[in-house]
Motif scaffolding. Sequence first.
Motif, PDB file in Angstrom:
ATOM      1  N   GLN A   7       8.669  42.380 -52.506  1.00  0.00           N
ATOM      2  CA  GLN A   7       9.645  43.438 -52.708  1.00  0.00           C
ATOM      3  C   GLN A   7      10.796  42.879 -53.532  1.00  0.00           C
ATOM      4  O   GLN A   7      11.366  41.855 -53.186  1.00  0.00           O
ATOM      5  CB  GLN A   7      10.202  43.927 -51.373  1.00  0.00           C
ATOM      6  N   GLN A   8      11.130  43.557 -54.609  1.00  0.00           N
ATOM      7  CA  GLN A   8      12.248  43.122 -55.428  1.00  0.00           C
ATOM      8  C   GLN A   8      13.413  44.074 -55.175  1.00  0.00           C
ATOM      9  O   GLN A   8      13.288  45.287 -55.363  1.00  0.00           O
ATOM     10  CB  GLN A   8      11.869  43.141 -56.906  1.00  0.00           C
ATOM     11  N   VAL A   9      14.505  43.514 -54.713  1.00  0.00           N
ATOM     12  CA  VAL A   9      15.706  44.302 -54.459  1.00  0.00           C
ATOM     13  C   VAL A   9      16.888  43.602 -55.116  1.00  0.00           C
ATOM     14  O   VAL A   9      16.802  42.451 -55.523  1.00  0.00           O
ATOM     15  CB  VAL A   9      15.967  44.492 -52.939  1.00  0.00           C
ATOM     16  N   ARG A  10      17.991  44.316 -55.226  1.00  0.00           N
ATOM     17  CA  ARG A  10      19.182  43.756 -55.857  1.00  0.00           C
ATOM     18  C   ARG A  10      20.332  43.731 -54.856  1.00  0.00           C
ATOM     19  O   ARG A  10      20.632  44.720 -54.215  1.00  0.00           O
ATOM     20  CB  ARG A  10      19.586  44.569 -57.080  1.00  0.00           C
ATOM     21  N   TYR A  11      20.968  42.567 -54.761  1.00  0.00           N
ATOM     22  CA  TYR A  11      22.158  42.408 -53.925  1.00  0.00           C
ATOM     23  C   TYR A  11      23.315  43.073 -54.650  1.00  0.00           C
ATOM     24  O   TYR A  11      23.558  42.807 -55.832  1.00  0.00           O
ATOM     25  CB  TYR A  11      22.417  40.911 -53.726  1.00  0.00           C
ATOM     26  N   SER A  12      24.043  43.929 -53.955  1.00  0.00           N
ATOM     27  CA  SER A  12      25.117  44.672 -54.604  1.00  0.00           C
ATOM     28  C   SER A  12      26.509  44.194 -54.195  1.00  0.00           C
ATOM     29  O   SER A  12      27.493  44.795 -54.588  1.00  0.00           O
ATOM     30  CB  SER A  12      24.975  46.174 -54.321  1.00  0.00           C
ATOM     31  N   GLN A  56       8.981  37.958 -50.349  1.00  0.00           N
ATOM     32  CA  GLN A  56       7.531  37.877 -50.254  1.00  0.00           C
ATOM     33  C   GLN A  56       7.116  37.630 -48.811  1.00  0.00           C
ATOM     34  O   GLN A  56       7.799  36.920 -48.082  1.00  0.00           O
ATOM     35  CB  GLN A  56       7.074  36.698 -51.119  1.00  0.00           C
ATOM     36  N   MET A  57       5.993  38.226 -48.416  1.00  0.00           N
ATOM     37  CA  MET A  57       5.446  37.979 -47.082  1.00  0.00           C
ATOM     38  C   MET A  57       3.983  38.386 -47.051  1.00  0.00           C
ATOM     39  O   MET A  57       3.535  39.166 -47.886  1.00  0.00           O
ATOM     40  CB  MET A  57       6.243  38.722 -46.016  1.00  0.00           C
ATOM     41  N   ILE A  58       3.256  37.852 -46.100  1.00  0.00           N
ATOM     42  CA  ILE A  58       1.879  38.276 -45.822  1.00  0.00           C
ATOM     43  C   ILE A  58       1.971  39.315 -44.706  1.00  0.00           C
ATOM     44  O   ILE A  58       2.626  39.085 -43.689  1.00  0.00           O
ATOM     45  CB  ILE A  58       1.005  37.095 -45.348  1.00  0.00           C
ATOM     46  N   THR A  59       1.301  40.436 -44.908  1.00  0.00           N
ATOM     47  CA  THR A  59       1.353  41.540 -43.951  1.00  0.00           C
ATOM     48  C   THR A  59      -0.057  41.923 -43.529  1.00  0.00           C
ATOM     49  O   THR A  59      -0.921  42.155 -44.372  1.00  0.00           O
ATOM     50  CB  THR A  59       2.048  42.766 -44.598  1.00  0.00           C
ATOM     51  N   GLU A  60      -0.278  41.975 -42.242  1.00  0.00           N
ATOM     52  CA  GLU A  60      -1.559  42.432 -41.685  1.00  0.00           C
ATOM     53  C   GLU A  60      -1.511  43.956 -41.608  1.00  0.00           C
ATOM     54  O   GLU A  60      -0.607  44.530 -40.990  1.00  0.00           O
ATOM     55  CB  GLU A  60      -1.767  41.837 -40.291  1.00  0.00           C
ATOM     56  N   VAL A  95      11.506  47.457 -56.038  1.00  0.00           N
ATOM     57  CA  VAL A  95      10.184  47.433 -56.653  1.00  0.00           C
ATOM     58  C   VAL A  95       9.293  46.683 -55.675  1.00  0.00           C
ATOM     59  O   VAL A  95       9.714  45.681 -55.102  1.00  0.00           O
ATOM     60  CB  VAL A  95      10.218  46.683 -58.005  1.00  0.00           C
ATOM     61  N   MET A  96       8.045  47.151 -55.461  1.00  0.00           N
ATOM     62  CA  MET A  96       7.159  46.451 -54.540  1.00  0.00           C
ATOM     63  C   MET A  96       5.797  46.251 -55.188  1.00  0.00           C
ATOM     64  O   MET A  96       5.295  47.130 -55.882  1.00  0.00           O
ATOM     65  CB  MET A  96       6.991  47.228 -53.242  1.00  0.00           C
ATOM     66  N   HIS A  97       5.237  45.065 -54.941  1.00  0.00           N
ATOM     67  CA  HIS A  97       3.891  44.725 -55.385  1.00  0.00           C
ATOM     68  C   HIS A  97       3.072  44.369 -54.150  1.00  0.00           C
ATOM     69  O   HIS A  97       3.576  43.699 -53.250  1.00  0.00           O
ATOM     70  CB  HIS A  97       3.930  43.522 -56.329  1.00  0.00           C
ATOM     71  N   VAL A  98       1.808  44.804 -54.121  1.00  0.00           N
ATOM     72  CA  VAL A  98       0.926  44.525 -52.988  1.00  0.00           C
ATOM     73  C   VAL A  98      -0.451  44.162 -53.524  1.00  0.00           C
ATOM     74  O   VAL A  98      -0.957  44.821 -54.435  1.00  0.00           O
ATOM     75  CB  VAL A  98       0.793  45.756 -52.055  1.00  0.00           C
ATOM     76  N   ALA A  99      -1.035  43.108 -52.949  1.00  0.00           N
ATOM     77  CA  ALA A  99      -2.402  42.710 -53.296  1.00  0.00           C
ATOM     78  C   ALA A  99      -3.024  42.040 -52.088  1.00  0.00           C
ATOM     79  O   ALA A  99      -2.307  41.500 -51.241  1.00  0.00           O
ATOM     80  CB  ALA A  99      -2.394  41.745 -54.479  1.00  0.00           C
ATOM     81  N   PRO A 100      -4.343  42.075 -51.981  1.00  0.00           N
ATOM     82  CA  PRO A 100      -4.973  41.329 -50.894  1.00  0.00           C
ATOM     83  C   PRO A 100      -4.499  39.874 -50.932  1.00  0.00           C
ATOM     84  O   PRO A 100      -4.374  39.275 -52.005  1.00  0.00           O
ATOM     85  CB  PRO A 100      -6.467  41.442 -51.212  1.00  0.00           C
ATOM     86  N   ALA A 101      -4.232  39.316 -49.777  1.00  0.00           N
ATOM     87  CA  ALA A 101      -3.672  37.963 -49.700  1.00  0.00           C
ATOM     88  C   ALA A 101      -4.596  36.921 -50.315  1.00  0.00           C
ATOM     89  O   ALA A 101      -4.122  35.906 -50.815  1.00  0.00           O
ATOM     90  CB  ALA A 101      -3.347  37.606 -48.254  1.00  0.00           C
TER      91      ALA A 101
END
Length: 111
Positions: A7-12, A56-60, A95-101
């Motif tokens: 997940q891409q986020v911006r600190y404000s 970034q993280m791994i999510t089940e 912005v979020m990116h997801v792919a099989p780990a």
Amino acid sequence: MKYMTVQQVRYSGELERFDERLDELMNALLDLEDMDPAIEDPDLAATLTTGVVDVQMITEADDPAEAMVKALCFLRSALHSIGDATPGWETQRAVMHVAPADDTDRLALHG
């Protein structure tokens, strides 16, 4: 199935405090990881001059959509736990990116 989410986020806030806030966020992510068996290996990458953070993280999850929701909720909880407000950030700045780990080469990270 396990998914890698980024997940891409911006600190404000004030960029002078950004490094300190990143430390707080990473600690919160690690604390929450201990309580949520669906999340593994949270990590951060950031550009200190712009305030952009990749979380970034791994999510089940059963599918990529569920992985995104779990990762989004996990990050939101971590942000709240360090006292940051999050209204609208997930739709306005994220912005979020997801792919099989096991196939993270499919993540299209362009910046």
